[in-house]
Design a protein around this motif. Sequence first.
Motif, PDB file in Angstrom:
ATOM      1  N   UNK A  85       2.420  -2.170 -10.617  1.00 57.35           N
ATOM      2  CA  UNK A  85       2.571  -2.802 -11.762  1.00 57.35           C
ATOM      3  C   UNK A  85       1.799  -2.050 -12.951  1.00 57.35           C
ATOM      4  N   UNK A  86       2.341  -1.817 -14.119  1.00 57.30           N
ATOM      5  CA  UNK A  86       1.757  -1.043 -15.185  1.00 57.30           C
ATOM      6  C   UNK A  86       0.234  -1.354 -15.497  1.00 57.30           C
ATOM      7  N   UNK A  87      -0.325  -0.538 -15.646  1.00 52.73           N
ATOM      8  CA  UNK A  87      -1.892  -0.728 -15.960  1.00 52.73           C
ATOM      9  C   UNK A  87      -2.834  -1.095 -14.760  1.00 52.73           C
ATOM     10  N   UNK A  88      -2.291  -1.104 -13.576  1.00 46.82           N
ATOM     11  CA  UNK A  88      -3.073  -1.753 -12.293  1.00 46.82           C
ATOM     12  C   UNK A  88      -3.757  -0.379 -11.745  1.00 46.82           C
ATOM     13  N   UNK A  89      -4.810  -0.752 -10.826  1.00 46.68           N
ATOM     14  CA  UNK A  89      -5.466   0.036 -10.136  1.00 46.68           C
ATOM     15  C   UNK A  89      -4.781   0.531  -8.751  1.00 46.68           C
ATOM     16  N   UNK A  95       1.258   3.400  -1.798  1.00 47.34           N
ATOM     17  CA  UNK A  95       2.730   3.439  -2.127  1.00 47.34           C
ATOM     18  C   UNK A  95       2.949   3.168  -3.496  1.00 47.34           C
ATOM     19  N   UNK A  96       3.564   4.057  -4.329  1.00 48.24           N
ATOM     20  CA  UNK A  96       4.021   3.318  -5.842  1.00 48.24           C
ATOM     21  C   UNK A  96       5.314   3.324  -5.811  1.00 48.24           C
ATOM     22  N   UNK A 174      -1.089   3.902 -15.454  1.00 40.98           N
ATOM     23  CA  UNK A 174      -0.641   3.713 -16.838  1.00 40.98           C
ATOM     24  C   UNK A 174       0.811   2.949 -17.024  1.00 40.98           C
ATOM     25  N   UNK A 175       1.585   2.892 -18.157  1.00 42.77           N
ATOM     26  CA  UNK A 175       2.608   2.353 -18.337  1.00 42.77           C
ATOM     27  C   UNK A 175       3.839   2.970 -17.601  1.00 42.77           C
ATOM     28  N   UNK A 191       4.595   7.675 -13.569  1.00 40.10           N
ATOM     29  CA  UNK A 191       3.563   6.807 -14.299  1.00 40.10           C
ATOM     30  C   UNK A 191       2.232   7.675 -14.531  1.00 40.10           C
ATOM     31  N   UNK A 192       1.670   7.570 -15.240  1.00 41.89           N
ATOM     32  CA  UNK A 192       0.401   8.322 -15.577  1.00 41.89           C
ATOM     33  C   UNK A 192      -0.795   7.739 -14.576  1.00 41.89           C
TER      34      UNK A 192
END
Length: 369
Positions: A85-89, A95-96, A174-175, A191-192
């Motif tokens: 999810x965006x903004x998650x740790x 795995x992303x 990030x987003x 994602x950043x």
Amino acid sequence: MISRLVLVTLALAITFGGIFGWKHYKGQQMAAAQAGGPPPAVIAATHVALEDWQPYLQVVGSLAAVAGIEVRNEVSGQVKAIHFDSGASAEQGELLLELDDSTDQAELKGLLAEQTLARLKFERIAKLVKEKSVSKSDYDEARATLDNAEAAVAAKRALIAKKSIRAPFAGRLGIRRVDMGEYLVAGSEIVPLEKLDPIFADFTLPEGELSRITRNQQIELEVQAYPGERFRGVISAIDPGVNTGNRSFRIQAILANPDQRLRPGMFADVRVLLPETNGILTIPDTAISYAPYGDSVFVIEQEAGVNRVTRRQIETGSTRQGRVAVLSGLSEGEQVVSAGHNKLRNGQAVVIDSKPAPAQRVAEKAPSA
């Protein structure tokens, strides 16, 4: 008729005599006041204080992540699954995202079959070569075929593994830049990812300060997002060279950031703390008259029980919380005018107000730096 005229004349004489007498009396009072000089000016006063200040070098800098990247795919493919999810740790190795690898999986099965066949042939020839039923060249060829098959399987597995994009280090995401089903060419932004704890502060200082800077030296900084709050860290690295363009050298400090309130890219007001210096003479900044030819104060001295002021040139240093360091020109305990000096002249008598100057009251209530 004559008596009435006499009465009018007497009345006028008494009236004008009173007016002229009153004016003469006031004139004598004014002359006496002028002979005694102007009345003393009412001023606020303070004493020259001896304080312990923590000296520092102040400079602007910016925050940077210890590790920060834009997560990208190494091989092309269609997005099959998104696992973040965006903004998650994210943890290291998490795995992303997965790209479609169905074709590669099918090809892998064929390569595994070829590898199995190559291994069987090699094992059979290995037995025959011991019996000298086949030539050494047949053995070498079987060995090479097996090695080639194993390499092909390893390459295909590596390609499949690259279609599972994982976090290279722990940090905050990030987003998201991609969507399900989107086809990504190699090198697309996904994602950043930035590691925020700890965090770096980068800044520069003039080359003249090089001898005063060492590793593990303490620093403090403030950011606009949290006004009045200070964050502490230590210098972790100093560039070995000096920039020939502006004659400055780069410094990097590291700060703990467990709550991740500090973010990369923030503007920072940095203070490099120097070894503590004792015995700094200070006065309120309201006591100083600033001028192009030099700064000065009015010193209060007693003469025959009367407070009189004398202008004195001083050399000033740094300013902190409404007080100014005095490098020369004053001694500890001397009394100076802190408010009202704009109406004074040398040798003038003054009356000291029982209250300090308003600006000094505010400075005394403020927390020390």
